[in-house]
Scaffold this active site. Structure first.
Site, PDB file in Angstrom:
ATOM      1  N   LYS A  45       0.830  -1.202   0.000  1.00 34.22           N
ATOM      2  CA  LYS A  45       0.000   0.000   0.000  1.00 34.22           C
ATOM      3  C   LYS A  45       0.869   1.258   0.000  1.00 34.22           C
ATOM      4  O   LYS A  45       2.081   1.202   0.227  1.00 34.22           O
ATOM      5  CB  LYS A  45      -0.905   0.006   1.225  1.00 34.22           C
ATOM      6  CG  LYS A  45      -0.152   0.097   2.548  1.00 34.22           C
ATOM      7  CD  LYS A  45      -1.093   0.140   3.736  1.00 34.22           C
ATOM      8  CE  LYS A  45      -0.301   0.251   5.043  1.00 34.22           C
ATOM      9  NZ  LYS A  45      -1.174   0.412   6.216  1.00 34.22           N
ATOM     10  N   ARG A 143     -10.685   1.268  15.241  1.00 29.81           N
ATOM     11  CA  ARG A 143     -10.517   1.960  13.960  1.00 29.81           C
ATOM     12  C   ARG A 143     -11.542   1.363  12.992  1.00 29.81           C
ATOM     13  O   ARG A 143     -12.741   1.495  13.194  1.00 29.81           O
ATOM     14  CB  ARG A 143      -9.071   1.816  13.480  1.00 29.81           C
ATOM     15  CG  ARG A 143      -8.612   2.862  12.502  1.00 29.81           C
ATOM     16  CD  ARG A 143      -7.131   2.766  12.199  1.00 29.81           C
ATOM     17  NE  ARG A 143      -6.756   1.492  11.593  1.00 29.81           N
ATOM     18  CZ  ARG A 143      -5.530   1.205  11.166  1.00 29.81           C
ATOM     19  NH1 ARG A 143      -4.547   2.085  11.334  1.00 29.81           N
ATOM     20  NH2 ARG A 143      -5.266   0.037  10.619  1.00 29.81           N
ATOM     21  N   HIS A 175      -6.784  -6.010  12.960  1.00 37.29           N
ATOM     22  CA  HIS A 175      -5.522  -5.291  13.150  1.00 37.29           C
ATOM     23  C   HIS A 175      -5.189  -5.186  14.640  1.00 37.29           C
ATOM     24  O   HIS A 175      -6.077  -4.945  15.458  1.00 37.29           O
ATOM     25  CB  HIS A 175      -5.626  -3.862  12.598  1.00 37.29           C
ATOM     26  CG  HIS A 175      -5.161  -3.692  11.196  1.00 37.29           C
ATOM     27  ND1 HIS A 175      -6.025  -3.681  10.120  1.00 37.29           N
ATOM     28  CD2 HIS A 175      -3.926  -3.508  10.680  1.00 37.29           C
ATOM     29  CE1 HIS A 175      -5.337  -3.492   9.004  1.00 37.29           C
ATOM     30  NE2 HIS A 175      -4.062  -3.381   9.315  1.00 37.29           N
ATOM     31  N   ARG A 231       0.621 -10.627   7.344  1.00 40.61           N
ATOM     32  CA  ARG A 231       0.551  -9.452   6.481  1.00 40.61           C
ATOM     33  C   ARG A 231       1.690  -8.463   6.782  1.00 40.61           C
ATOM     34  O   ARG A 231       1.443  -7.346   7.234  1.00 40.61           O
ATOM     35  CB  ARG A 231      -0.779  -8.712   6.667  1.00 40.61           C
ATOM     36  CG  ARG A 231      -2.048  -9.499   6.457  1.00 40.61           C
ATOM     37  CD  ARG A 231      -3.254  -8.554   6.496  1.00 40.61           C
ATOM     38  NE  ARG A 231      -3.227  -7.665   7.648  1.00 40.61           N
ATOM     39  CZ  ARG A 231      -3.844  -7.896   8.797  1.00 40.61           C
ATOM     40  NH1 ARG A 231      -4.531  -9.015   8.978  1.00 40.61           N
ATOM     41  NH2 ARG A 231      -3.767  -7.021   9.784  1.00 40.61           N
ATOM     42  N   TYR A 277      15.868  30.129   7.155  1.00 43.06           N
ATOM     43  CA  TYR A 277      14.809  30.992   7.676  1.00 43.06           C
ATOM     44  C   TYR A 277      14.840  31.092   9.199  1.00 43.06           C
ATOM     45  O   TYR A 277      14.969  30.097   9.902  1.00 43.06           O
ATOM     46  CB  TYR A 277      13.437  30.455   7.263  1.00 43.06           C
ATOM     47  CG  TYR A 277      13.130  30.594   5.795  1.00 43.06           C
ATOM     48  CD1 TYR A 277      13.239  31.818   5.148  1.00 43.06           C
ATOM     49  CD2 TYR A 277      12.685  29.492   5.064  1.00 43.06           C
ATOM     50  CE1 TYR A 277      12.942  31.944   3.797  1.00 43.06           C
ATOM     51  CE2 TYR A 277      12.379  29.604   3.720  1.00 43.06           C
ATOM     52  CZ  TYR A 277      12.510  30.833   3.088  1.00 43.06           C
ATOM     53  OH  TYR A 277      12.202  30.951   1.747  1.00 43.06           O
ATOM     54  N   CYS A 324      13.606  23.878   4.580  1.00 37.64           N
ATOM     55  CA  CYS A 324      12.731  24.697   3.740  1.00 37.64           C
ATOM     56  C   CYS A 324      11.932  23.802   2.795  1.00 37.64           C
ATOM     57  O   CYS A 324      12.072  22.584   2.808  1.00 37.64           O
ATOM     58  CB  CYS A 324      13.566  25.693   2.941  1.00 37.64           C
ATOM     59  SG  CYS A 324      14.682  26.691   3.953  1.00 37.64           S
ATOM     60  N   ASP A 326      12.185  23.308  -0.390  1.00 39.59           N
ATOM     61  CA  ASP A 326      12.942  22.634  -1.437  1.00 39.59           C
ATOM     62  C   ASP A 326      14.387  22.326  -1.069  1.00 39.59           C
ATOM     63  O   ASP A 326      15.104  21.750  -1.881  1.00 39.59           O
ATOM     64  CB  ASP A 326      12.972  23.513  -2.697  1.00 39.59           C
ATOM     65  CG  ASP A 326      11.600  24.008  -3.077  1.00 39.59           C
ATOM     66  OD1 ASP A 326      10.761  23.173  -3.448  1.00 39.59           O
ATOM     67  OD2 ASP A 326      11.362  25.235  -2.985  1.00 39.59           O
TER      68      ASP A 326
END
Length: 393
Positions: A45, A143, A175, A231, A277, A324, A326
């Site tokens: 997944k 859940r 689960h 699993r 920054y 930052c 990028d």
């Protein structure tokens, strides 16, 4: 430390996630040894936990996976469209899901509530196919899954549709909440609830092919819950689901992803220079700064500011200042001879360099998040016995 020199696929590319497909295959084989009496579902997944959906699926099957599992149906359909065969399971759906596509692709489906059974049955009528359904019981995670007496109602509804020929109940599953803490009392309690749910389904007339509860942690640490099928997910990619118990090597696993970048800039600055920054880092003296073209848009946690571990030219460093969007900066030290283009090892399998677990520890998260959040701008380059094109996780 191994230097991953640029190839034709990575020259001019700011960063690369090298995926060792042979490691994924070997990890499947190792996991099968931990659960020799059970079939193995390789969970691929979320784009193969960030490693690439098709790359991971193919490598897992090379390693002997009996099943493949995904949460969302779109990934299961994509696997079928790519020619992936064998048993395939999808489990997280919302009303209006195209269950007809699942049945046409021979994809097993999970049902946690009556609405899902009704919609699956409608798809069966529309396609003329009988659905293969796994009933999910909530054994205590709180859940997905049917909780308490609602599971008995789910079984009753499933048996009615089974009698009508719309579906076949082939499994019951659940689960764990605390499988990463094998001695936690909820583990045994959930096992008991699960086994009673299985008995209830069988008493109602369900002929189950598979009972499955064990994730990666339980596959490695709790043989009592292997049942018919395990699993594993994160362990498939060579990361430990129980780092407090042991690292990957303790379980015969090898990390499959190596994330690297190339320095975009290198420059000497004086002491007292604020970096990035907000100037949350200030150079203690004259030094050399290196610019790494990866940022939070690529999956580097912003929380790694001033704590994220990396290696350059075989030496460990820590992110200097804020991460930052990028890019981030490294203080390479006053004697650094680094040059633009030199490799930055963010994490990988090399024991002398930082690992995904090191990043998780530094940022207060888990290794699962570190690998799955690597963004689509970072190309996945498969190396090993399996390769695929256009697979960006």
């Amino acid at each position: 430390m191994t230097d991953h020199h640029p190839t034709s696929a990575t020259v001019g590319v700011p960063a690369t996630a090298l995926i060792d497909t042979a490691a994924i295959s070997a990890n499947v084989r190792a996991l099968r040894e931990h659960a020799p009496g059970a079939a193995l579902m390789a969970v691929v997944k979320a784009g193969g936990y960030g490693h690439g959906l098709l790359t991971s699926a193919r490598a897992a099957q090379v390693g002997g996976a009996d099943w493949l599992g995904v949460a969302q149906l779109a990934e299961a359909v994509a696997l079928r469209e790519a020619g992936i065969s064998g048993r395939l399971f999808s489990w997280l759906h919302v009303p209006g899901t195209d269950f007809a596509a699942a049945l046409e692709g021979d994809i097993d489906l999970s049902a946690s509530a009556p609405w899902a059974l009704e919609e699956i049955a409608a798809a069966a009528a529309a396609t003329g196919r009988t659905a293969r359904v796994h009933l999910k019981v909530d054994t205590g995670l709180g859940r997905n899954g049917a909780f308490g007496d609602d599971f008995l109602d789910l079984v009753t509804a499933a048996r009615r549709l089974e009698a009508a020929g719309a579906l076949s109940v082939v499994g019951v599953w659940s689960h764990f909440a605390y499988a990463d803490e094998p001695e936690h009392p909820t583990v045994r309690h959930q096992q008991e609830v699960f086994e009673e749910a299985v008995r209830a389904a069988e008493r109602a007339g369900c002929h189950l092919e598979v009972r499955h509860l064990a994730n990666s942690a339980a596959t490695l640490t709790n043989p009592a819950v292997h049942y018919d099928l395990v699993r594993p997910g994160i362990a498939l990619y060579g990361l430990s689901p129980v780092p407090r118990v042991g690292g990957p090597a303790a379980f015969g696993l090898t990390p499959a992803m190596t994330l690297t970048a190339r320095l975009a800039n290198v420059k000497r600055v004086p002491g007292g220079q604020g970096v990035s920054y907000g100037h949350t880092y200030t150079t203690p003296g004259e030094t050399v700064l290196g610019l790494v073209p990866l940022g939070y848009a690529d999956g580097i946690p912003r929380g790694a500011s001033n704590v994220g571990p990396v290696a350059v030219c075989g030496r460990r460093h820590t992110v200097a200042g804020r991460v930052c969007m990028d890019q981030f900066v490294l203080d390479l030290g006053p004697d650094s001879t680094a040059r633009p283009g030199d490799e930055v090892l963010v994490f990988g399998a090399d024991p002398s360099g930082p690992s995904a677990q090191d990043w998780a520890d530094a940022t207060g998260t888990i290794s699962y998040e570190i690998v799955t959040r690597v963004g689509a701008r970072v190309p996945r380059v498969a190396a090993g016995t399996v390769s695929t094109e256009e697979d960006h996780g």
